[in-house]
Design a protein around this motif. Structure first.
Motif, PDB file in Angstrom:
ATOM      1  N   LYS A  51       0.830  -1.211   0.000  1.00  0.00           N
ATOM      2  CA  LYS A  51       0.000   0.000   0.000  1.00  0.00           C
ATOM      3  C   LYS A  51       0.862   1.257   0.000  1.00  0.00           C
ATOM      4  O   LYS A  51       0.514   2.251  -0.645  1.00  0.00           O
ATOM      5  N   SER A  52       1.990   1.214   0.689  1.00  0.00           N
ATOM      6  CA  SER A  52       2.860   2.400   0.719  1.00  0.00           C
ATOM      7  C   SER A  52       3.455   2.679  -0.664  1.00  0.00           C
ATOM      8  O   SER A  52       3.668   3.838  -1.029  1.00  0.00           O
ATOM      9  N   GLN A  53       3.707   1.636  -1.450  1.00  0.00           N
ATOM     10  CA  GLN A  53       4.197   1.856  -2.818  1.00  0.00           C
ATOM     11  C   GLN A  53       3.109   2.500  -3.682  1.00  0.00           C
ATOM     12  O   GLN A  53       3.408   3.379  -4.489  1.00  0.00           O
ATOM     13  N   ILE A  54       1.877   2.075  -3.500  1.00  0.00           N
ATOM     14  CA  ILE A  54       0.762   2.696  -4.224  1.00  0.00           C
ATOM     15  C   ILE A  54       0.650   4.165  -3.838  1.00  0.00           C
ATOM     16  O   ILE A  54       0.518   5.038  -4.698  1.00  0.00           O
ATOM     17  N   ASP A  55       0.728   4.443  -2.539  1.00  0.00           N
ATOM     18  CA  ASP A  55       0.664   5.832  -2.067  1.00  0.00           C
ATOM     19  C   ASP A  55       1.749   6.679  -2.720  1.00  0.00           C
ATOM     20  O   ASP A  55       1.495   7.800  -3.162  1.00  0.00           O
ATOM     21  N   ALA A  56       2.957   6.147  -2.798  1.00  0.00           N
ATOM     22  CA  ALA A  56       4.073   6.889  -3.387  1.00  0.00           C
ATOM     23  C   ALA A  56       3.826   7.188  -4.867  1.00  0.00           C
ATOM     24  O   ALA A  56       4.195   8.259  -5.354  1.00  0.00           O
ATOM     25  N   LEU A  57       3.203   6.270  -5.574  1.00  0.00           N
ATOM     26  CA  LEU A  57       2.897   6.507  -6.987  1.00  0.00           C
ATOM     27  C   LEU A  57       1.969   7.701  -7.166  1.00  0.00           C
ATOM     28  O   LEU A  57       2.104   8.471  -8.112  1.00  0.00           O
ATOM     29  N   TYR A  58       1.040   7.856  -6.254  1.00  0.00           N
ATOM     30  CA  TYR A  58       0.069   8.945  -6.373  1.00  0.00           C
ATOM     31  C   TYR A  58       0.592  10.264  -5.827  1.00  0.00           C
ATOM     32  O   TYR A  58       0.032  11.310  -6.129  1.00  0.00           O
ATOM     33  N   GLU A  59       1.665  10.245  -5.074  1.00  0.00           N
ATOM     34  CA  GLU A  59       2.276  11.498  -4.615  1.00  0.00           C
ATOM     35  C   GLU A  59       2.972  12.204  -5.765  1.00  0.00           C
ATOM     36  O   GLU A  59       3.112  13.413  -5.759  1.00  0.00           O
ATOM     37  N   LYS A  60       3.421  11.454  -6.746  1.00  0.00           N
ATOM     38  CA  LYS A  60       4.269  11.987  -7.805  1.00  0.00           C
ATOM     39  C   LYS A  60       3.522  12.435  -9.054  1.00  0.00           C
ATOM     40  O   LYS A  60       4.046  13.199  -9.833  1.00  0.00           O
ATOM     41  N   SER A  61       2.315  11.932  -9.276  1.00  0.00           N
ATOM     42  CA  SER A  61       1.668  12.215 -10.552  1.00  0.00           C
ATOM     43  C   SER A  61       0.159  12.053 -10.451  1.00  0.00           C
ATOM     44  O   SER A  61      -0.342  11.277  -9.652  1.00  0.00           O
ATOM     45  N   HIS A  62      -0.520  12.784 -11.319  1.00  0.00           N
ATOM     46  CA  HIS A  62      -1.970  12.654 -11.426  1.00  0.00           C
ATOM     47  C   HIS A  62      -2.356  12.206 -12.834  1.00  0.00           C
ATOM     48  O   HIS A  62      -3.481  12.397 -13.264  1.00  0.00           O
ATOM     49  N   THR A  63      -1.409  11.612 -13.537  1.00  0.00           N
ATOM     50  CA  THR A  63      -1.643  11.070 -14.872  1.00  0.00           C
ATOM     51  C   THR A  63      -2.532   9.834 -14.762  1.00  0.00           C
ATOM     52  O   THR A  63      -2.571   9.182 -13.728  1.00  0.00           O
ATOM     53  N   GLN A  64      -3.212   9.495 -15.850  1.00  0.00           N
ATOM     54  CA  GLN A  64      -4.006   8.264 -15.885  1.00  0.00           C
ATOM     55  C   GLN A  64      -3.095   7.076 -15.590  1.00  0.00           C
ATOM     56  O   GLN A  64      -2.019   6.945 -16.162  1.00  0.00           O
ATOM     57  N   ASN A  65      -3.537   6.214 -14.695  1.00  0.00           N
ATOM     58  CA  ASN A  65      -2.743   5.048 -14.317  1.00  0.00           C
ATOM     59  C   ASN A  65      -3.405   3.765 -14.786  1.00  0.00           C
ATOM     60  O   ASN A  65      -4.604   3.568 -14.599  1.00  0.00           O
ATOM     61  N   ILE A  66      -2.586   2.918 -15.399  1.00  0.00           N
ATOM     62  CA  ILE A  66      -3.019   1.588 -15.820  1.00  0.00           C
ATOM     63  C   ILE A  66      -2.169   0.598 -15.028  1.00  0.00           C
ATOM     64  O   ILE A  66      -0.943   0.573 -15.168  1.00  0.00           O
ATOM     65  N   PHE A  67      -2.804  -0.177 -14.176  1.00  0.00           N
ATOM     66  CA  PHE A  67      -2.095  -1.181 -13.383  1.00  0.00           C
ATOM     67  C   PHE A  67      -2.222  -2.523 -14.078  1.00  0.00           C
ATOM     68  O   PHE A  67      -3.322  -2.924 -14.470  1.00  0.00           O
ATOM     69  N   TYR A  68      -1.112  -3.211 -14.208  1.00  0.00           N
ATOM     70  CA  TYR A  68      -1.084  -4.499 -14.886  1.00  0.00           C
ATOM     71  C   TYR A  68      -0.587  -5.560 -13.909  1.00  0.00           C
ATOM     72  O   TYR A  68       0.532  -5.478 -13.415  1.00  0.00           O
ATOM     73  N   PHE A  69      -1.447  -6.528 -13.631  1.00  0.00           N
ATOM     74  CA  PHE A  69      -1.083  -7.608 -12.711  1.00  0.00           C
ATOM     75  C   PHE A  69      -1.231  -8.944 -13.421  1.00  0.00           C
ATOM     76  O   PHE A  69      -2.243  -9.199 -14.079  1.00  0.00           O
ATOM     77  N   THR A  70      -0.247  -9.793 -13.275  1.00  0.00           N
ATOM     78  CA  THR A  70      -0.324 -11.147 -13.816  1.00  0.00           C
ATOM     79  C   THR A  70      -0.600 -12.123 -12.683  1.00  0.00           C
ATOM     80  O   THR A  70      -0.265 -11.867 -11.530  1.00  0.00           O
ATOM     81  N   SER A  71      -1.202 -13.246 -13.035  1.00  0.00           N
ATOM     82  CA  SER A  71      -1.538 -14.240 -12.024  1.00  0.00           C
ATOM     83  C   SER A  71      -0.305 -14.964 -11.508  1.00  0.00           C
ATOM     84  O   SER A  71      -0.280 -15.457 -10.404  1.00  0.00           O
ATOM     85  N   VAL A  72       0.680 -15.067 -12.331  1.00  0.00           N
ATOM     86  CA  VAL A  72       1.936 -15.696 -11.926  1.00  0.00           C
ATOM     87  C   VAL A  72       3.049 -14.688 -12.149  1.00  0.00           C
ATOM     88  O   VAL A  72       3.130 -14.065 -13.193  1.00  0.00           O
ATOM     89  N   GLY A  73       3.901 -14.513 -11.146  1.00  0.00           N
ATOM     90  CA  GLY A  73       5.006 -13.581 -11.282  1.00  0.00           C
ATOM     91  C   GLY A  73       6.179 -14.242 -11.965  1.00  0.00           C
ATOM     92  O   GLY A  73       6.855 -15.060 -11.373  1.00  0.00           O
ATOM     93  N   ASN A  74       6.376 -13.931 -13.224  1.00  0.00           N
ATOM     94  CA  ASN A  74       7.562 -14.445 -13.900  1.00  0.00           C
ATOM     95  C   ASN A  74       8.757 -13.633 -13.462  1.00  0.00           C
ATOM     96  O   ASN A  74       8.643 -12.424 -13.308  1.00  0.00           O
ATOM     97  N   PRO A  75       9.882 -14.155 -13.232  1.00  0.00           N
ATOM     98  CA  PRO A  75      10.253 -15.551 -13.452  1.00  0.00           C
ATOM     99  C   PRO A  75      10.104 -16.419 -12.195  1.00  0.00           C
ATOM    100  O   PRO A  75      10.544 -17.549 -12.181  1.00  0.00           O
ATOM    101  N   THR A  76       9.493 -15.906 -11.150  1.00  0.00           N
ATOM    102  CA  THR A  76       9.452 -16.625  -9.876  1.00  0.00           C
ATOM    103  C   THR A  76       8.421 -17.737  -9.832  1.00  0.00           C
ATOM    104  O   THR A  76       8.563 -18.685  -9.080  1.00  0.00           O
ATOM    105  N   GLY A  77       7.340 -17.610 -10.599  1.00  0.00           N
ATOM    106  CA  GLY A  77       6.274 -18.591 -10.550  1.00  0.00           C
ATOM    107  C   GLY A  77       5.370 -18.432  -9.343  1.00  0.00           C
ATOM    108  O   GLY A  77       4.472 -19.225  -9.116  1.00  0.00           O
ATOM    109  N   GLU A  78       5.583 -17.381  -8.563  1.00  0.00           N
ATOM    110  CA  GLU A  78       4.755 -17.134  -7.379  1.00  0.00           C
ATOM    111  C   GLU A  78       3.378 -16.657  -7.799  1.00  0.00           C
ATOM    112  O   GLU A  78       3.247 -15.863  -8.713  1.00  0.00           O
TER     113      GLU A  78
END
Length: 108
Positions: A51-78
């Motif tokens: 959550k603190s990383q998300i907060d930091a993203l919004y402190e720096k900019s008010h540009t449109q944000n597109i968040f991209y999340f994958t179900s598996v974290g490559n290359p970890t497979g987590e």
């Protein structure tokens, strides 16, 4: 394609993804001239976002944000814990109800 539509609507946008994302898809986003923001793992045990990383993203900019999340974290497979992603999405929406969230579960 989804990114074609997003580029037509948002001439400037930030494409935000965790460090462990499938990098081929981020290369596609790069070809659309989105500003790419790779968010580092918050800790060795947590490969997703905090959550603190998300907060930091919004402190720096008010540009449109597109968040991209994958179900598996490559290359970890987590895999992303369902409750964790739900909490992060709720936090993003509490900061920005216009954020775009892409969940790519190609490996599920």
């Amino acid at each position: 394609m989804l990114l074609d539509t997003l580029k037509q609507r948002y001439k400037q946008a930030r494409f935000i993804f965790p460090e462990t994302s499938f990098l081929a898809n981020t290369k596609i986003a790069e070809s659309y001239d989105f500003e790419l923001i790779c968010v580092p793992k918050p800790s060795f045990e947590n490969f997703f976002l905090s959550k603190s990383q998300i907060d930091a993203l919004y402190e720096k900019s008010h540009t449109q944000n597109i968040f991209y999340f994958t179900s598996v974290g490559n290359p970890t497979g987590e895999k992303i814990d369902g409750e964790n992603i739900y909490e992060i999405i709720q936090h993003i929406v509490s900061k920005d109800d216009k954020a775009i969230i892409i969940l790519d579960n190609v490996y599920v």
